[in-house]
Write a protein that holds these residues in place. Sequence first.
Motif, PDB file in Angstrom:
ATOM      1  N   ALA A  41       0.841  -1.203   0.000  1.00  0.00           N
ATOM      2  CA  ALA A  41       0.000   0.000   0.000  1.00  0.00           C
ATOM      3  C   ALA A  41       0.876   1.252   0.000  1.00  0.00           C
ATOM      4  O   ALA A  41       0.606   2.218  -0.725  1.00  0.00           O
ATOM      5  N   LYS A  42       1.950   1.203   0.775  1.00  0.00           N
ATOM      6  CA  LYS A  42       2.861   2.346   0.832  1.00  0.00           C
ATOM      7  C   LYS A  42       3.550   2.543  -0.515  1.00  0.00           C
ATOM      8  O   LYS A  42       3.810   3.684  -0.940  1.00  0.00           O
ATOM      9  N   LYS A 100      11.277  -4.036   3.405  1.00  0.00           N
ATOM     10  CA  LYS A 100      12.490  -3.328   3.827  1.00  0.00           C
ATOM     11  C   LYS A 100      12.918  -2.303   2.780  1.00  0.00           C
ATOM     12  O   LYS A 100      13.295  -1.170   3.115  1.00  0.00           O
ATOM     13  N   LYS A 101      12.849  -2.692   1.519  1.00  0.00           N
ATOM     14  CA  LYS A 101      13.237  -1.765   0.449  1.00  0.00           C
ATOM     15  C   LYS A 101      12.310  -0.549   0.413  1.00  0.00           C
ATOM     16  O   LYS A 101      12.765   0.586   0.266  1.00  0.00           O
ATOM     17  N   ILE A 102      11.020  -0.804   0.569  1.00  0.00           N
ATOM     18  CA  ILE A 102      10.047   0.291   0.570  1.00  0.00           C
ATOM     19  C   ILE A 102      10.277   1.206   1.767  1.00  0.00           C
ATOM     20  O   ILE A 102      10.271   2.441   1.643  1.00  0.00           O
ATOM     21  N   CYS A 139       0.171   8.755   2.879  1.00  0.00           N
ATOM     22  CA  CYS A 139      -0.195   7.349   2.975  1.00  0.00           C
ATOM     23  C   CYS A 139      -1.528   7.136   3.676  1.00  0.00           C
ATOM     24  O   CYS A 139      -2.047   6.035   3.692  1.00  0.00           O
ATOM     25  N   SER A 140      -2.067   8.188   4.273  1.00  0.00           N
ATOM     26  CA  SER A 140      -3.359   8.046   4.950  1.00  0.00           C
ATOM     27  C   SER A 140      -4.504   8.502   4.051  1.00  0.00           C
ATOM     28  O   SER A 140      -5.665   8.415   4.422  1.00  0.00           O
ATOM     29  N   ILE A 150       3.422  -4.807  -9.471  1.00  0.00           N
ATOM     30  CA  ILE A 150       2.047  -5.254  -9.226  1.00  0.00           C
ATOM     31  C   ILE A 150       1.898  -6.738  -9.548  1.00  0.00           C
ATOM     32  O   ILE A 150       1.242  -7.482  -8.806  1.00  0.00           O
ATOM     33  N   ARG A 151       2.533  -7.188 -10.636  1.00  0.00           N
ATOM     34  CA  ARG A 151       2.474  -8.612 -10.974  1.00  0.00           C
ATOM     35  C   ARG A 151       3.180  -9.465  -9.928  1.00  0.00           C
ATOM     36  O   ARG A 151       2.724 -10.554  -9.574  1.00  0.00           O
TER      37      ARG A 151
END
Length: 214
Positions: free
Chosen positions: A7-8, A191-193, A212-213, A34-35
């Motif tokens: 989501a983030k 972790k990457k995000i 993000c909210s 996404i895939r």
Amino acid sequence: MELQGFAKFHHLLKLDPNPSSIGFGTKVRAGDIIRFASRVRLAKNFKGINLEGYSQETNDGYDAFFLVFLTHSALERFLEINSLELDALDSLMAPYNPEKVIQKFVEKDKKGLLYDFLYEKLNNKKLKVKLSDCRNYNSTNVAYISASIRHIFAHGHLCAHSNGVHPKNVYSICTSISDFLVTFMDAEFGKKIDEYYSKVYADSQVDLEAVCSE
């Protein structure tokens, strides 16, 4: 269940639509992420198959192989979006205790029935060596086992009772492999995000919590 950070990731795309900025491969696009997420979600939510006219034991064996098939397909997408090869996973997997999966692979296949069948059917000489390394505790790269199962199963050689292997043991081995790989991919993606999130927040003072909210 979605990927951690998925989501983030969508919200971060509002700031920069290029995933390479986050640390993914230079040619990776949002659709590739996404895939990958869809494949992981499919593996996470797989509840098995229902075969009419088959014993529950046989059904469980095929459940197990299908689960690894789905999980490894997600792993292939993971490698693609991160511009990695299978060999690169050795060091990345190390913090996640892959030794337990290797131990399960050996202990639940004490006579080597599954291992021997996979080894015999594999045409890829390098993968044969890597599978042997796992069997002999010389490698803890779980992806070598999933790659072997995925390849032999997808090409129609591997069945629930191949080489006399017991489906109960197959199920134990395969669920251990899948659980590990899904957890690994989920954590590494998250972790990457999070690392990119922190960098952007520190560099630009963008109120990402507010973004993000939304």
